[in-house]
Design a protein around this motif. Structure first.
Motif, mmCIF file in Angstrom:
data_model
loop_
_atom_site.group_PDB
_atom_site.id
_atom_site.type_symbol
_atom_site.label_atom_id
_atom_site.label_comp_id
_atom_site.label_asym_id
_atom_site.label_seq_id
_atom_site.Cartn_x
_atom_site.Cartn_y
_atom_site.Cartn_z
ATOM 1 N N ARG A 1 0.847 -1.191 0.000
ATOM 2 C CA ARG A 1 0.000 0.000 0.000
ATOM 3 C C ARG A 1 0.883 1.242 0.000
ATOM 4 N NH1 ARG A 1 -3.216 -0.788 4.408
ATOM 5 N NH2 ARG A 1 -4.764 -1.744 3.081
ATOM 6 N N VAL A 2 0.551 2.167 -0.886
ATOM 7 C CA VAL A 2 1.185 3.470 -0.900
ATOM 8 C C VAL A 2 0.150 4.461 -0.372
ATOM 9 C CG1 VAL A 2 0.579 3.850 -3.342
ATOM 10 C CG2 VAL A 2 2.392 5.200 -2.314
ATOM 11 N N ARG A 3 0.572 5.352 0.508
ATOM 12 C CA ARG A 3 -0.340 6.361 1.066
ATOM 13 C C ARG A 3 0.319 7.721 0.966
ATOM 14 N NH1 ARG A 3 -4.321 4.386 5.171
ATOM 15 N NH2 ARG A 3 -3.863 2.194 5.492
ATOM 16 N N GLY A 4 -0.513 8.726 0.699
ATOM 17 C CA GLY A 4 0.042 10.067 0.687
ATOM 18 C C GLY A 4 -0.850 11.058 -0.030
ATOM 19 N N SER A 5 -0.287 12.218 -0.243
ATOM 20 C CA SER A 5 -0.987 13.306 -0.928
ATOM 21 C C SER A 5 -1.041 13.022 -2.422
ATOM 22 C CB SER A 5 -0.249 14.621 -0.679
ATOM 23 O OG SER A 5 1.035 14.552 -1.288
ATOM 24 N N VAL A 6 -1.719 13.887 -3.136
ATOM 25 C CA VAL A 6 -1.769 13.777 -4.602
ATOM 26 C C VAL A 6 -0.348 13.795 -5.156
ATOM 27 C CG1 VAL A 6 -2.495 14.965 -6.715
ATOM 28 C CG2 VAL A 6 -4.054 14.835 -4.762
ATOM 29 N N ASP A 7 0.481 14.698 -4.649
ATOM 30 C CA ASP A 7 1.861 14.800 -5.129
ATOM 31 C C ASP A 7 2.673 13.548 -4.810
ATOM 32 O OD1 ASP A 7 1.346 17.319 -6.141
ATOM 33 O OD2 ASP A 7 2.034 18.342 -4.313
ATOM 34 N N ALA A 8 2.435 12.952 -3.632
ATOM 35 C CA ALA A 8 3.176 11.747 -3.255
ATOM 36 C C ALA A 8 2.806 10.570 -4.156
ATOM 37 C CB ALA A 8 2.903 11.403 -1.790
ATOM 38 N N ILE A 9 1.513 10.439 -4.460
ATOM 39 C CA ILE A 9 1.082 9.348 -5.345
ATOM 40 C C ILE A 9 1.643 9.574 -6.747
ATOM 41 C CG2 ILE A 9 -0.917 8.175 -6.371
ATOM 42 C CD1 ILE A 9 -0.643 7.684 -3.354
ATOM 43 N N ALA A 10 1.599 10.821 -7.215
ATOM 44 C CA ALA A 10 2.137 11.143 -8.542
ATOM 45 C C ALA A 10 3.643 10.883 -8.582
ATOM 46 C CB ALA A 10 1.831 12.591 -8.901
ATOM 47 N N ALA A 11 4.360 11.242 -7.517
ATOM 48 C CA ALA A 11 5.807 11.009 -7.466
ATOM 49 C C ALA A 11 6.130 9.524 -7.487
ATOM 50 C CB ALA A 11 6.391 11.670 -6.218
ATOM 51 N N PHE A 12 5.326 8.725 -6.787
ATOM 52 C CA PHE A 12 5.533 7.273 -6.819
ATOM 53 C C PHE A 12 5.369 6.752 -8.245
ATOM 54 C CE2 PHE A 12 4.220 2.870 -6.677
ATOM 55 C CZ PHE A 12 5.199 2.321 -5.865
ATOM 56 N N GLY A 13 4.346 7.242 -8.945
ATOM 57 C CA GLY A 13 4.115 6.823 -10.329
ATOM 58 C C GLY A 13 5.263 7.184 -11.249
ATOM 59 N N VAL A 14 5.848 8.367 -11.044
ATOM 60 C CA VAL A 14 6.991 8.797 -11.859
ATOM 61 C C VAL A 14 8.218 7.947 -11.539
ATOM 62 C CG1 VAL A 14 8.616 10.701 -12.235
ATOM 63 C CG2 VAL A 14 6.161 11.146 -12.182
ATOM 64 N N ALA A 15 8.414 7.658 -10.259
ATOM 65 C CA ALA A 15 9.584 6.871 -9.843
ATOM 66 C C ALA A 15 9.475 5.403 -10.249
ATOM 67 C CB ALA A 15 9.760 6.978 -8.333
ATOM 68 N N HIS A 16 8.233 4.906 -10.381
ATOM 69 C CA HIS A 16 8.011 3.484 -10.702
ATOM 70 C C HIS A 16 6.965 3.372 -11.812
ATOM 71 C CE1 HIS A 16 10.214 2.665 -7.013
ATOM 72 N NE2 HIS A 16 9.421 3.535 -6.417
#
Length: 131
Positions: free
Chosen positions: A81-96
């Protein structure tokens, strides 16, 4: 037999085309939660995390990868599970970019409707039970 006008036929063909293309696209690729979060922007919090202000998404882990190695919470074998703000979810998507993230609005019970689904009113009437 009733004859269809050209407009009705065109509308029916258009609808059939939409359904056919939607079926084709439905099997092409699962929805990407990161893309949905990015598209919704600030509205994503109201949609996916109305009370917590932290969006939660499930991630299918590649074989040999642990949740901890990605800084995620383990949920089940192969799922994190990934949890966070809109920016955190977007950053996870960019990183992976190869990892799919599934997000959904929070679930809530509909207890006000549960009685009807389990036919409680009928049981009360026919059997005289109330518990």
């Amino acid at each position: 037999m009733r004859r269809l006008r050209f407009g009705a036929v065109a509308t029916a063909l258009f609808a059939l085309t939409l359904v056919t293309s939607a079926r084709r696209e439905a099997h092409a690729e699962p929805p990407n939660g990161v893309t949905m979060v990015k598209l919704l922007g600030p509205q994503a919090l109201r949609t996916f995390a109305p009370t917590s202000n932290r969006i939660a998404g499930l991630v299918a882990l590649p074989v040999g990868t642990t949740a901890a190695s990605l800084g995620l919470e383990p949920v089940a074998p192969g799922i994190a599970r990934v949890r966070g703000s809109v920016d955190a979810i977007a950053a996870f998507g960019v990183a992976h970019p190869g990892m799919a993230v599934e997000v959904s609005p929070p679930l809530h019970m509909l207890l006000d409707r549960a009685g009807a689904w389990v036919r409680a009113p009928r049981a009360r009437l026919e059997k005289g039970v109330d518990g």
